[in-house]
Design a protein around this motif. Structure first.
Motif, PDB file in Angstrom:
ATOM      1  N   CYS A 257     -13.944  16.033   7.966  1.00 49.93           N
ATOM      2  CA  CYS A 257     -15.082  15.353   8.385  1.00 49.93           C
ATOM      3  C   CYS A 257     -16.534  15.898   7.532  1.00 49.93           C
ATOM      4  O   CYS A 257     -16.263  17.085   6.963  1.00 49.93           O
ATOM      5  CB  CYS A 257     -15.383  15.460   9.818  1.00 49.93           C
ATOM      6  SG  CYS A 257     -13.970  15.027  10.749  1.00 49.93           S
ATOM      7  N   CYS A 262     -17.828  18.798  13.684  1.00 46.78           N
ATOM      8  CA  CYS A 262     -17.617  17.330  14.076  1.00 46.78           C
ATOM      9  C   CYS A 262     -16.691  17.376  15.165  1.00 46.78           C
ATOM     10  O   CYS A 262     -15.658  18.143  15.519  1.00 46.78           O
ATOM     11  CB  CYS A 262     -16.679  16.588  13.030  1.00 46.78           C
ATOM     12  SG  CYS A 262     -16.656  15.025  13.499  1.00 46.78           S
ATOM     13  N   HIS A 264     -15.473  14.622  16.545  1.00 48.33           N
ATOM     14  CA  HIS A 264     -14.514  13.507  16.540  1.00 48.33           C
ATOM     15  C   HIS A 264     -14.722  12.469  17.506  1.00 48.33           C
ATOM     16  O   HIS A 264     -13.781  11.425  17.716  1.00 48.33           O
ATOM     17  CB  HIS A 264     -13.136  13.805  16.180  1.00 48.33           C
ATOM     18  CG  HIS A 264     -12.910  15.063  15.316  1.00 48.33           C
ATOM     19  ND1 HIS A 264     -13.387  15.353  14.062  1.00 48.33           N
ATOM     20  CD2 HIS A 264     -12.372  16.191  15.771  1.00 48.33           C
ATOM     21  CE1 HIS A 264     -13.059  16.559  13.697  1.00 48.33           C
ATOM     22  NE2 HIS A 264     -12.400  17.192  14.693  1.00 48.33           N
ATOM     23  N   CYS A 270     -17.151  11.059  10.296  1.00 47.12           N
ATOM     24  CA  CYS A 270     -15.970  11.576  10.828  1.00 47.12           C
ATOM     25  C   CYS A 270     -14.690  10.973  10.192  1.00 47.12           C
ATOM     26  O   CYS A 270     -14.669   9.809  10.459  1.00 47.12           O
ATOM     27  CB  CYS A 270     -16.032  11.305  12.577  1.00 47.12           C
ATOM     28  SG  CYS A 270     -14.412  11.824  13.110  1.00 47.12           S
ATOM     29  N   ALA A 271     -13.774  11.865   9.653  1.00 50.94           N
ATOM     30  CA  ALA A 271     -12.515  11.279   8.980  1.00 50.94           C
ATOM     31  C   ALA A 271     -11.793  10.582   9.921  1.00 50.94           C
ATOM     32  O   ALA A 271     -11.018   9.521   9.551  1.00 50.94           O
ATOM     33  CB  ALA A 271     -12.102  12.336   8.227  1.00 50.94           C
TER      34      ALA A 271
END
Ligand code: GTP
Ligand code: MG
Ligand code: ZN
Length: 306
Positions: A257, A262, A264, A270-271
């Motif tokens: 991220c 992060c 999430h 955010c990945a």
């Protein structure tokens, strides 16, 4: 009184009476010593124990719990190695938040999860959708129908392999989903009680009321009482620090991220959220994560980090 001490495993617990199978293969009905009835050190089915008995076996007491590898509260069972999460696409309708919470507990406790989608005669399309969702998330999924026996041979063979070196495979899931019926289809010598769904709510009626272990392969299979939707509402099984790793399908996004801290849940860059948007992670999995994040954030971390 001459006292005999033996080791064994608790295979059944009902109203304060425990059945222990000794390593020599004998069964005794035992009481638990007082300290093993208190909440923190409570004796559970699945526990390996020392029992003390009179020569004739009339007086039996579980005197000690041997080292535990894990303990579940729902279902109440110690030393589970495989959790067979039984679900159906309908009758009763599945609760994905409940399923995902139990799967997260498995990951945290080092229990191997197996998902079984049953009642495939009643919910074929719904089961196929659930199968895709959980296979994509990396889980081992089986499809069965207890009425026709479809899929039971494949599941029995898989369980036999997993239990070859010992262990306990616990069948868990909502009341009425068909755990006891499925166990009877897998193992016809078991004559477990099963119950119809309530006509009004299409929910189960808590037919199975106690946990019991049955010999299979080199270990045991366990029937357990079905849980209700409320059982995992109050989520207190691990701390916020362990939440991300309790979702194995999120692993590819760890550390990817934009911000190191992060959460999430809603951040830019955010990945994990990107993966949800692009269909690489199921929205329902992320929803459960976000719900648990909100619950665990308000709790003090009192758990040892793993
Ligand atoms: N059509 C169909 N009905 C099933 C199947 N499996 C179970 N049932 C029915 O579903 C109902 C509930 O089954 P049980 O085995 O008692 O459910 P359970 O999960 O053990 O429920 P609890 O003991 O309350 O936790 C019964 O009426 C079963 O006959 C299936 O594969 N197909
Ligand atoms: Mg049952
Ligand atoms: Zn993130």
């Amino acid at each position: 009184m001459t006292e005999y001490k033996e080791e064994g495993i608790v295979v059944r617990g009902l109203g304060g009476a425990f059945t222990v199978r000794t390593d020599a293969g004998a069964y005794y009905t035992c009481r638990a010593k007082g300290v093993l009835k208190r909440n923190d050190g409570k004796l559970l089915v699945g526990d390996r124990v020392t029992l003390s008995r009179s020569e004739d076996g009339q007086e039996c007491v579980v005197s000690e719990i041997l080292a535990r590898r894990c303990a579940l509260i729902r279902p109440p069972l110690a030393n589970v190695t495989v959790l067979v999460l039984v679900m159906a696409g309908a009758y009763p309708a599945p609760s994905l938040p409940t399923a995902d919470r139990l799967l997260a507990i498995c990951a945290h406790e080092g229990i191997e999860p197996v998902i079984v989608l049953t009642k495939s005669d009643l919910a074929k399309a719904e089961n196929e959708a659930l199968c895709a969702l959980y296979r994509d998330a990396g889980y081992e999924v089986y499809s069965t129908c207890a009425t026709t026996g479809a899929g039971t041979d494949v599941l029995r063979a898989a369980l036999s392999e997993k239990l070859r070196a010992g262990g306990i495979a616990a069948f868990a899931g909502a009341s009425g989903v068909g755990k006891s019926t499925l166990l009877c289809a897998l193992f016809p010598s078991l004559a477990l009680e099963t119950g119809a769904l309530s006509e009004k709510t299409a929910r189960g009626r808590h037919t199975t009321r106690h946990v019991e272990l049955f010999d299979f392969s080199g270990g045991f299979v366990a029937d357990t009482p079905g849980f209700s939707l409320l059982d995992f509402e109050h989520f207190d099984f691990f701390s916020l620090d362990d939440l991300f790793d309790a979702f194995p399908d999120f692993a590819p996004y760890r550390g990817a991220c934009r911000y190191d801290d992060c959460t999430h849940v809603k951040e830019e860059g955010c990945a994990l959220l990107d993966a949800v948007r692009e269909g690489r992670v199921a929205p329902s999995r992320h929803e459960t994560y976000a719900e648990l994040y909100a619950i665990l954030k308000t709790k003090k971390s009192t758990y040892p980090k793993r």
